[in-house]
Scaffold this motif. Structure first.
Motif, PDB file in Angstrom:
ATOM      1  N   UNK A  48       0.828  -1.216   0.000  1.00  0.00           N
ATOM      2  CA  UNK A  48       0.000   0.000   0.000  1.00  0.00           C
ATOM      3  C   UNK A  48       0.859   1.262   0.000  1.00  0.00           C
ATOM      4  N   UNK A  49       2.042   1.209   0.579  1.00  0.00           N
ATOM      5  CA  UNK A  49       2.957   2.360   0.538  1.00  0.00           C
ATOM      6  C   UNK A  49       3.405   2.657  -0.886  1.00  0.00           C
ATOM      7  N   UNK A  50       3.572   1.616  -1.687  1.00  0.00           N
ATOM      8  CA  UNK A  50       4.039   1.770  -3.070  1.00  0.00           C
ATOM      9  C   UNK A  50       2.908   1.813  -4.085  1.00  0.00           C
ATOM     10  N   UNK A  51       1.687   1.674  -3.641  1.00  0.00           N
ATOM     11  CA  UNK A  51       0.545   1.653  -4.550  1.00  0.00           C
ATOM     12  C   UNK A  51       0.298   3.037  -5.148  1.00  0.00           C
ATOM     13  N   UNK A  52       0.080   3.120  -6.472  1.00  0.00           N
ATOM     14  CA  UNK A  52      -0.223   4.416  -7.076  1.00  0.00           C
ATOM     15  C   UNK A  52      -1.644   4.911  -6.755  1.00  0.00           C
ATOM     16  N   UNK A  53      -2.511   4.035  -6.225  1.00  0.00           N
ATOM     17  CA  UNK A  53      -3.903   4.406  -5.938  1.00  0.00           C
ATOM     18  C   UNK A  53      -4.131   4.784  -4.476  1.00  0.00           C
ATOM     19  N   UNK A  54      -3.113   4.621  -3.612  1.00  0.00           N
ATOM     20  CA  UNK A  54      -3.289   4.856  -2.178  1.00  0.00           C
ATOM     21  C   UNK A  54      -2.211   5.792  -1.645  1.00  0.00           C
ATOM     22  N   UNK A  55      -2.515   6.406  -0.506  1.00  0.00           N
ATOM     23  CA  UNK A  55      -1.520   7.226   0.184  1.00  0.00           C
ATOM     24  C   UNK A  55      -1.637   6.992   1.686  1.00  0.00           C
ATOM     25  N   UNK A  56      -0.550   7.210   2.386  1.00  0.00           N
ATOM     26  CA  UNK A  56      -0.531   7.048   3.833  1.00  0.00           C
ATOM     27  C   UNK A  56      -1.249   8.224   4.473  1.00  0.00           C
ATOM     28  N   UNK A  57      -2.235   7.928   5.321  1.00  0.00           N
ATOM     29  CA  UNK A  57      -2.987   8.981   6.005  1.00  0.00           C
ATOM     30  C   UNK A  57      -2.536   9.133   7.453  1.00  0.00           C
ATOM     31  N   UNK A  58      -2.241   8.016   8.104  1.00  0.00           N
ATOM     32  CA  UNK A  58      -1.893   8.060   9.524  1.00  0.00           C
ATOM     33  C   UNK A  58      -1.009   6.870   9.857  1.00  0.00           C
ATOM     34  N   UNK A  59      -0.015   7.124  10.697  1.00  0.00           N
ATOM     35  CA  UNK A  59       0.922   6.095  11.137  1.00  0.00           C
ATOM     36  C   UNK A  59       0.853   6.070  12.654  1.00  0.00           C
ATOM     37  N   UNK A  60       0.096   5.126  13.214  1.00  0.00           N
ATOM     38  CA  UNK A  60      -0.105   5.079  14.651  1.00  0.00           C
ATOM     39  C   UNK A  60       0.831   4.091  15.329  1.00  0.00           C
ATOM     40  N   UNK A  61       0.625   3.836  16.604  1.00  0.00           N
ATOM     41  CA  UNK A  61       1.488   2.900  17.334  1.00  0.00           C
ATOM     42  C   UNK A  61       1.227   1.428  16.991  1.00  0.00           C
ATOM     43  N   UNK A  62       0.063   1.114  16.422  1.00  0.00           N
ATOM     44  CA  UNK A  62      -0.278  -0.278  16.140  1.00  0.00           C
ATOM     45  C   UNK A  62      -0.479  -0.584  14.672  1.00  0.00           C
ATOM     46  N   UNK A  63      -0.820   0.411  13.880  1.00  0.00           N
ATOM     47  CA  UNK A  63      -1.173   0.162  12.480  1.00  0.00           C
ATOM     48  C   UNK A  63      -0.952   1.411  11.645  1.00  0.00           C
ATOM     49  N   UNK A  64      -1.011   1.201  10.343  1.00  0.00           N
ATOM     50  CA  UNK A  64      -0.965   2.305   9.386  1.00  0.00           C
ATOM     51  C   UNK A  64      -2.330   2.426   8.725  1.00  0.00           C
ATOM     52  N   UNK A  65      -2.751   3.641   8.451  1.00  0.00           N
ATOM     53  CA  UNK A  65      -4.020   3.890   7.778  1.00  0.00           C
ATOM     54  C   UNK A  65      -3.711   4.480   6.405  1.00  0.00           C
ATOM     55  N   UNK A  66      -4.170   3.788   5.378  1.00  0.00           N
ATOM     56  CA  UNK A  66      -4.006   4.242   3.997  1.00  0.00           C
ATOM     57  C   UNK A  66      -5.372   4.625   3.446  1.00  0.00           C
ATOM     58  N   UNK A  67      -5.402   5.610   2.577  1.00  0.00           N
ATOM     59  CA  UNK A  67      -6.645   6.019   1.923  1.00  0.00           C
ATOM     60  C   UNK A  67      -6.397   6.095   0.423  1.00  0.00           C
ATOM     61  N   UNK A  68      -7.488   6.132  -0.343  1.00  0.00           N
ATOM     62  CA  UNK A  68      -7.366   6.352  -1.781  1.00  0.00           C
ATOM     63  C   UNK A  68      -6.830   7.765  -2.009  1.00  0.00           C
ATOM     64  N   UNK A  69      -6.121   7.946  -3.111  1.00  0.00           N
ATOM     65  CA  UNK A  69      -5.481   9.229  -3.405  1.00  0.00           C
ATOM     66  C   UNK A  69      -6.468  10.388  -3.413  1.00  0.00           C
ATOM     67  N   UNK A  70      -7.706  10.129  -3.859  1.00  0.00           N
ATOM     68  CA  UNK A  70      -8.676  11.224  -3.966  1.00  0.00           C
ATOM     69  C   UNK A  70      -9.334  11.608  -2.639  1.00  0.00           C
ATOM     70  N   UNK A  71      -9.125  10.843  -1.593  1.00  0.00           N
ATOM     71  CA  UNK A  71      -9.716  11.179  -0.284  1.00  0.00           C
ATOM     72  C   UNK A  71      -8.942  12.342   0.324  1.00  0.00           C
ATOM     73  N   UNK A  72      -9.618  13.452   0.642  1.00  0.00           N
ATOM     74  CA  UNK A  72      -8.918  14.598   1.226  1.00  0.00           C
ATOM     75  C   UNK A  72      -8.504  14.313   2.667  1.00  0.00           C
TER      76      UNK A  72
END
Length: 192
Positions: free
Chosen positions: A165-189
């Motif tokens: 998901x870090x390398x996916x062209x359709x997703x971006x990292x939204x939040x990096x917490x203590x337990x998990x990473x949250x990815x969203x689609x590129x178009x999500x503000x």
């Protein structure tokens, strides 16, 4: 508990002991002290589980370090309009508890509702293709297209997924917490 009952048993076997109660009043006092000791030890154990949860504390008091507490708060606060959360098996229980009914999660720690597609999920979780169990990218991409989500909450124990998901062209990292990473689609503000 073992100490208390062993202590009482050994005292009852040796009735000539100096410590064995000679009257009913003394017997009740000794039983009361033993019960208070047992409640004290049990209370300390419960308090320890509430304030110092274990890494693998799946059930019991408190939350474990696998629980996505901060990640769920971020999703609730900043991604409130997102209806479909993709997540891993471990994170699903807490996400369901925290975000339901406004936000739907993909999977939670129950096998039976997801039995029909669990094999595909497991292949995605491991980064494999569901049919051949080969090819890291193909399995994750296929799953992502078949089960689209607006946001993905992925526990750090799934490093292959986080890398994908870090390398996916359709997703971006939204939040990096203590337990998990949250990815969203590129178009999500995202918030600034």
């Amino acid at each position: 508990i073992i100490f208390v009952f062993t202590f009482l048993y050994l005292l009852s076997v040796n009735k000539k002991s100096l410590y064995w109660p000679s009257s009913k009043k003394h017997s009740l006092l000794l039983a009361g002290i033993a019960c208070l000791y047992a409640f004290f030890v049990a209370g300390r154990s419960v308090m320890g589980r509430i304030y110092n949860p274990g890494k693998d504390n799946w059930i019991g008091f408190g939350t474990s370090y696998y629980s996505v507490v901060e990640e769920a708060e971020y999703i609730e606060k900043y991604l409130g309009g997102v209806n479909r959360i993709g997540n891993d098996y471990v994170s699903g229980g807490y996400l369901l508890w925290k975000l339901f009914p406004e936000t739907k999660v993909m999977i939670d720690p129950r096998y039976f509702p997801f039995k029909s597609w669990y094999k595909e999920y497991r292949a995605w979780e491991l980064g494999y293709n569901a049919q051949t169990m080969k090819g890291v990218d193909f399995g994750v991409r296929e799953f992502d297209e078949k089960y689209p989500a607006d946001a993905w909450c992925i526990n750090f124990r799934h490093q292959r997924l986080i890398n994908w998901y870090s390398n996916s062209p359709k997703h971006k990292l939204a939040f990096y917490g203590p337990s998990a990473a949250v990815f969203v689609k590129k178009e999500v503000p995202l918030p600034e």
